[in-house]
Design an enzyme around this catalytic site. Structure first.
Site, PDB file in Angstrom:
ATOM      1  N   SER A  96      -5.523  57.543 -21.812  1.00 15.92           N
ATOM      2  CA  SER A  96      -6.205  56.381 -21.771  1.00 15.92           C
ATOM      3  C   SER A  96      -5.899  55.447 -22.846  1.00 15.92           C
ATOM      4  CB  SER A  96      -7.681  56.415 -21.789  1.00 15.92           C
ATOM      5  OG  SER A  96      -8.140  55.189 -21.854  1.00 15.92           O
ATOM      6  N   TYR A 128     -15.636  59.183 -24.906  1.00 17.24           N
ATOM      7  CA  TYR A 128     -14.855  59.544 -24.136  1.00 17.24           C
ATOM      8  C   TYR A 128     -13.055  59.306 -24.676  1.00 17.24           C
ATOM      9  CZ  TYR A 128     -11.438  57.787 -20.578  1.00 17.24           C
ATOM     10  OH  TYR A 128     -10.324  57.613 -19.925  1.00 17.24           O
ATOM     11  N   LYS A 175      -9.956  62.194 -25.039  1.00 14.72           N
ATOM     12  CA  LYS A 175      -8.563  62.214 -24.655  1.00 14.72           C
ATOM     13  C   LYS A 175      -7.655  61.950 -25.732  1.00 14.72           C
ATOM     14  CE  LYS A 175      -9.233  61.265 -20.290  1.00 14.72           C
ATOM     15  NZ  LYS A 175      -8.683  62.164 -19.449  1.00 14.72           N
ATOM     16  N   PHE A 220      -3.727  51.869 -18.564  1.00 13.18           N
ATOM     17  CA  PHE A 220      -4.389  50.707 -18.955  1.00 13.18           C
ATOM     18  C   PHE A 220      -5.507  50.555 -18.078  1.00 13.18           C
ATOM     19  CE2 PHE A 220      -2.953  49.084 -23.013  1.00 13.18           C
ATOM     20  CZ  PHE A 220      -2.042  49.913 -23.088  1.00 13.18           C
ATOM     21  N   ASN A 272     -17.262  49.792 -14.024  1.00 10.46           N
ATOM     22  CA  ASN A 272     -16.167  49.002 -14.345  1.00 10.46           C
ATOM     23  C   ASN A 272     -16.026  47.768 -13.650  1.00 10.46           C
ATOM     24  OD1 ASN A 272     -14.890  52.187 -14.329  1.00 10.46           O
ATOM     25  ND2 ASN A 272     -14.502  50.861 -16.139  1.00 10.46           N
TER      26      ASN A 272
END
Ligand code: UFG
Length: 345
Positions: free
Chosen positions: A129, A153, A157, A182, A203
């Site tokens: 990400s 989070y 990653k 993205f 989101n």
């Protein structure tokens, strides 16, 4: 493919099946619907649907994974590569439940690596990400920009990226590509596959989609005092079908590289929240209600990809613009107002 029933997984599954790959999909449906698997089969059609095997499992279950990697799915045969999507992905939730995030995202990746190693599978595409960068020093963001994740989070990653990079140094027969997404939005143009989060969307795009079908009253725009032209946050939204094609480009590049490589998948173009609301309203055909509220903790003003490495080395570029993203997302939501499971508004 782990996380095959998820938003990006399901679209990548369609792309790979259509391109002639055979796919063994796995998912535990903790944040997805079994209907997504049926929809994948419907989109690709009966001739190709037989090339998809599906197994319900949790990637942390190393023994079950090993069985699968050893067996090779229907008809047997070795597994060529693994695409690892399965993960938790809500930033706010990760702040409240860090242990669950490290377990699901980091432990699962370790179990997967062990199972792959045991069965001689050494090609991996990993979902990363842009959030690993945190607050970027300058824009657009190239892959070499420093990683400074600002929440659990994003740290999961970044930790996985480092594990994979270390693995490739220690065991040079691995070929691993980490793709830093993205902001994936949009849907398959058929309207059969799209983004269907459980509960209230975190989101902006799925939130807007639910406003458009009346499941939610209005969008809260988080902050209008950012140092951007209209004061709202800017992101690099990318059509999920472009993103799916990026995975195929990465898959086809794996044998041209050795070791570990990371690529940004973005368009290189920024869009503000208000521009997104305007574009989505245009697709829907009426203005969607929104209200400006305070900033969301942890948000940054602007994130835009420098996508040149993927263009130069993978030969991949985005083909779809903001209007396509909005049209396709709306088509999915219009045809599935309650999502895959028909949740009432
Ligand atoms: N926004 C709103 N209202 C909302 C939701 C979002 O105004 O209801 C704004 C945000 O403030 C931001 C933009 O819309 O400016 C995009 O926000 P998203 O939540 O859609 O996405 P993020 O850029 O926050 O992306 C984050 C992580 C990604 C992760 C993604 C999906 O950075 O790594 O969420 O979980 F993949």
């Amino acid at each position: 493919m782990t996380g095959a029933a998820g938003f990006i997984g399901s679209h990548t599954c369609v792309d790979l099946l259509t391109a002639g790959y055979r796919v063994i999909g796995v998912d535990d449906f903790s944040n997805s619907s079994p209907h997504a698997i049926e929809r994948i089969r419907e989109v690709v059609g009966p001739d190709v649907a037989g090339n998809l095997d599906f197994v319900e499992l949790d990637v942390r279950d190393g023994a079950a994974l090993g069985k699968l990697l050893g067996g090779g799915g229907r008809g047997g045969g070795p597994v060529y590569a693994v695409v690892h999507f399965a993960a938790r992905k809500a930033v706010g939730e990760s702040v409240r439940m860090p242990v669950e995030y490290y377990d699901t995202n980091v432990n699962a990746t370790l179990r997967l690596i062990e199972a792959m190693r045991e069965h001689g599978v050494r090609r991996l595409i990993f979902s990363s990400s842009c959030s690993v960068h945190g607050n970027a020093d300058s824009l657009p963001i190239p892959e070499e920009a420093p990683a400074r994740p600002t929440n659990p989070y994003a740290r999961t990653k970044w930790i996985c990226e480092q594990i994979l990079s270390d693995l490739c140094v220690a065991e040079p027969d691995w070929r691993v590509i980490a793709l830093r997404y993205f902001n994936p939005v949009g849907a398959h143009p058929s309207g059969l596959l799209g983004e269907d989060p459980r509960g209230i969307p975190n989101n902006v795009m799925p939130y807007l989609q639910q406003v458009a079908v009346g499941r939610l009253a209005e969008l809260s725009v988080f902050g209008s005092d950012y140092p951007t032209p209209d004061g709202t946050g800017i992101r690099d939204y990318i059509h999920v079908v472009d993103l799916a094609e990026g995975h195929r480009a990465a898959m086809e590049h794996l044998d041209d590289q050795t070791g570990y490589r990371v690529y940004n998948l973005g368009t290189g173009t920024g869009t503000s929240v208000l521009q997104l609301v305007a574009a989505f309203s245009e697709a829907v055909g009426r203005p969607l209600p929104y209200r400006i509220v305070g900033r969301r903790p942890g948000d940054v003003a602007e994130l835009v990809a420098d996508p040149r490495r993927a263009a130069e080395e993978l030969g991949w570029r985005t083909k779809r613009g903001l209007a396509d993203m909005c049209r396709d997302a709306w088509e999915f939501q219009r045809r599935n107002p309650g999502g895959y499971d028909g949740v009432a508004g």
